[in-house]
Design a protein around this motif. Structure first.
Motif, PDB file in Angstrom:
ATOM      1  N   ALA A 180     114.990  98.503  36.609  1.00 56.67           N
ATOM      2  CA  ALA A 180     115.839  98.526  37.808  1.00 56.67           C
ATOM      3  C   ALA A 180     115.759  99.888  38.487  1.00 56.67           C
ATOM      4  CB  ALA A 180     117.282  98.196  37.437  1.00 56.67           C
ATOM      5  N   GLN A 181     115.801 100.942  37.693  1.00 56.79           N
ATOM      6  CA  GLN A 181     115.737 102.287  38.263  1.00 56.79           C
ATOM      7  C   GLN A 181     114.371 102.558  38.888  1.00 56.79           C
ATOM      8  OE1 GLN A 181     117.169 105.418  35.797  1.00 56.79           O
ATOM      9  NE2 GLN A 181     117.041 106.910  37.430  1.00 56.79           N
TER      10      GLN A 181
ATOM     11  N   THR B  97     113.893 103.330  42.844  1.00 53.58           N
ATOM     12  CA  THR B  97     113.181 104.526  43.297  1.00 53.58           C
ATOM     13  C   THR B  97     112.052 104.146  44.248  1.00 53.58           C
ATOM     14  OG1 THR B  97     113.733 105.667  41.244  1.00 53.58           O
ATOM     15  CG2 THR B  97     111.909 106.562  42.533  1.00 53.58           C
ATOM     16  N   ASN B  98     111.277 103.115  43.886  1.00 52.00           N
ATOM     17  CA  ASN B  98     110.176 102.663  44.752  1.00 52.00           C
ATOM     18  C   ASN B  98     110.667 102.170  46.107  1.00 52.00           C
ATOM     19  OD1 ASN B  98     107.934 103.215  43.139  1.00 52.00           O
ATOM     20  ND2 ASN B  98     108.184 101.319  41.988  1.00 52.00           N
ATOM     21  N   SER B  99     111.848 101.561  46.118  1.00 50.81           N
ATOM     22  CA  SER B  99     112.381 101.021  47.374  1.00 50.81           C
ATOM     23  C   SER B  99     113.177 102.066  48.150  1.00 50.81           C
ATOM     24  CB  SER B  99     113.278  99.815  47.100  1.00 50.81           C
ATOM     25  OG  SER B  99     114.472 100.215  46.459  1.00 50.81           O
ATOM     26  N   LYS B 100     113.460 103.190  47.496  1.00 45.55           N
ATOM     27  CA  LYS B 100     114.315 104.232  48.093  1.00 45.55           C
ATOM     28  C   LYS B 100     115.688 103.660  48.460  1.00 45.55           C
ATOM     29  CE  LYS B 100     110.481 106.994  49.745  1.00 45.55           C
ATOM     30  NZ  LYS B 100     109.256 106.279  49.608  1.00 45.55           N
ATOM     31  N   ASP B 101     116.173 102.736  47.615  1.00 45.81           N
ATOM     32  CA  ASP B 101     117.459 102.081  47.817  1.00 45.81           C
ATOM     33  C   ASP B 101     118.540 102.914  47.122  1.00 45.81           C
ATOM     34  OD1 ASP B 101     119.724 100.444  47.796  1.00 45.81           O
ATOM     35  OD2 ASP B 101     118.568  98.604  47.519  1.00 45.81           O
ATOM     36  N   ASN B 102     119.152 103.810  47.873  1.00 47.68           N
ATOM     37  CA  ASN B 102     120.149 104.715  47.299  1.00 47.68           C
ATOM     38  C   ASN B 102     121.371 103.976  46.765  1.00 47.68           C
ATOM     39  OD1 ASN B 102     118.607 107.022  47.785  1.00 47.68           O
ATOM     40  ND2 ASN B 102     119.381 107.198  49.866  1.00 47.68           N
ATOM     41  N   GLN B 103     121.755 102.900  47.408  1.00 45.62           N
ATOM     42  CA  GLN B 103     122.900 102.107  46.935  1.00 45.62           C
ATOM     43  C   GLN B 103     122.623 101.520  45.555  1.00 45.62           C
ATOM     44  OE1 GLN B 103     125.785 102.069  48.385  1.00 45.62           O
ATOM     45  NE2 GLN B 103     126.759 100.619  47.026  1.00 45.62           N
TER      46      GLN B 103
ATOM     47  N   LYS C  23     107.814  96.781  55.055  1.00 39.25           N
ATOM     48  CA  LYS C  23     109.219  96.362  55.044  1.00 39.25           C
ATOM     49  C   LYS C  23     109.463  95.314  53.951  1.00 39.25           C
ATOM     50  CE  LYS C  23     112.548  94.670  58.424  1.00 39.25           C
ATOM     51  NZ  LYS C  23     112.708  94.237  59.804  1.00 39.25           N
ATOM     52  N   ASP C  24     108.533  94.360  53.831  1.00 39.13           N
ATOM     53  CA  ASP C  24     108.649  93.337  52.785  1.00 39.13           C
ATOM     54  C   ASP C  24     108.490  93.960  51.402  1.00 39.13           C
ATOM     55  OD1 ASP C  24     109.062  91.300  54.626  1.00 39.13           O
ATOM     56  OD2 ASP C  24     106.978  90.609  54.587  1.00 39.13           O
ATOM     57  N   LYS C  25     107.592  94.921  51.296  1.00 38.45           N
ATOM     58  CA  LYS C  25     107.367  95.584  50.007  1.00 38.45           C
ATOM     59  C   LYS C  25     108.628  96.319  49.558  1.00 38.45           C
ATOM     60  CE  LYS C  25     104.029  98.551  47.691  1.00 38.45           C
ATOM     61  NZ  LYS C  25     102.759  99.275  47.848  1.00 38.45           N
ATOM     62  N   LYS C  26     109.247  97.051  50.478  1.00 40.84           N
ATOM     63  CA  LYS C  26     110.476  97.777  50.166  1.00 40.84           C
ATOM     64  C   LYS C  26     111.582  96.805  49.755  1.00 40.84           C
ATOM     65  CE  LYS C  26     113.725 101.062  52.125  1.00 40.84           C
ATOM     66  NZ  LYS C  26     114.086 101.894  53.263  1.00 40.84           N
TER      67      LYS C  26
ATOM     68  N   SER D 278     113.531  96.351  46.097  1.00 42.85           N
ATOM     69  CA  SER D 278     114.992  96.396  46.048  1.00 42.85           C
ATOM     70  C   SER D 278     115.571  95.133  45.410  1.00 42.85           C
ATOM     71  CB  SER D 278     115.547  96.587  47.458  1.00 42.85           C
ATOM     72  OG  SER D 278     116.945  96.674  47.427  1.00 42.85           O
ATOM     73  N   LEU D 279     115.049  93.988  45.822  1.00 38.87           N
ATOM     74  CA  LEU D 279     115.528  92.719  45.254  1.00 38.87           C
ATOM     75  C   LEU D 279     115.206  92.613  43.771  1.00 38.87           C
ATOM     76  CD1 LEU D 279     114.512  90.319  48.131  1.00 38.87           C
ATOM     77  CD2 LEU D 279     116.815  90.545  47.195  1.00 38.87           C
ATOM     78  N   ARG D 280     113.984  92.979  43.419  1.00 40.94           N
ATOM     79  CA  ARG D 280     113.596  92.902  42.011  1.00 40.94           C
ATOM     80  C   ARG D 280     114.420  93.896  41.191  1.00 40.94           C
ATOM     81  NH1 ARG D 280     107.527  93.975  39.835  1.00 40.94           N
ATOM     82  NH2 ARG D 280     108.233  96.108  40.179  1.00 40.94           N
ATOM     83  N   GLY D 281     114.678  95.084  41.757  1.00 41.60           N
ATOM     84  CA  GLY D 281     115.529  96.045  41.064  1.00 41.60           C
ATOM     85  C   GLY D 281     116.933  95.508  40.840  1.00 41.60           C
ATOM     86  N   THR D 282     117.454  94.815  41.845  1.00 36.62           N
ATOM     87  CA  THR D 282     118.770  94.194  41.712  1.00 36.62           C
ATOM     88  C   THR D 282     118.763  93.142  40.609  1.00 36.62           C
ATOM     89  OG1 THR D 282     119.282  94.593  44.032  1.00 36.62           O
ATOM     90  CG2 THR D 282     120.536  92.843  42.937  1.00 36.62           C
TER      91      THR D 282
END
Length: 125
Positions: free
Chosen positions: A109-110, A114-120, A87-90, A94-98
């Motif tokens: 970022a992309q 993709t690694n976080s599976k953050d569709n938003q 959960k922390d890894k995901k 996501s945070l680093r991608g942001t």
């Protein structure tokens, strides 16, 4: 004597821990969470500090708009050799991608989205 003992107990219980820092983050107290995690990293030393502290400090940095610092801390956390909670890894990806998106680094970022599976985040990119 009783008041002195009460004061000392209060001080001991007020010690910052990763759990207390997570609570600050959940309450959107990012400046306090940054200060607490930074203090613990400084006390332990960069090499000996628990890697979760870098995640917490990076999380706070991103929310405080310190994107480069957040990227650095989150990258250190993600590269750590210790076992990372999925959960922390995901969340870290996501945070680093942001943060990468905010500074205009779309390729990284992309990758993180993709690694976080953050569709938003993927849609924003």
């Amino acid at each position: 004597m009783f008041f002195m003992l009460t004061f000392l107990i209060t001080q001991v219980l007020a010690v910052d821990t990763p759990a207390s820092i997570r609570k600050q983050i959940s309450q959107s107290k990012y400046q306090a969470a940054f200060a607490a995690s930074n203090s613990l990293i400084t006390q332990k030393g960069i090499l000996d500090a628990d890697n979760i502290l870098f995640y917490l400090r990076g999380y706070s940095n991103v929310h405080l708009g310190k994107f480069d610092d957040g990227i650095s801390d989150l990258s250190r956390f993600l590269r750590s050799s210790t076992q990372i909670d999925p959960k922390d890894k995901k969340s870290a990806y996501s945070l680093r991608g942001t943060a990468f998106l905010k500074i205009g680094n779309l390729e990284d970022a992309q990758n993180d989205a993709t690694n976080s599976k953050d569709n938003q985040l993927l849609k924003q990119i």
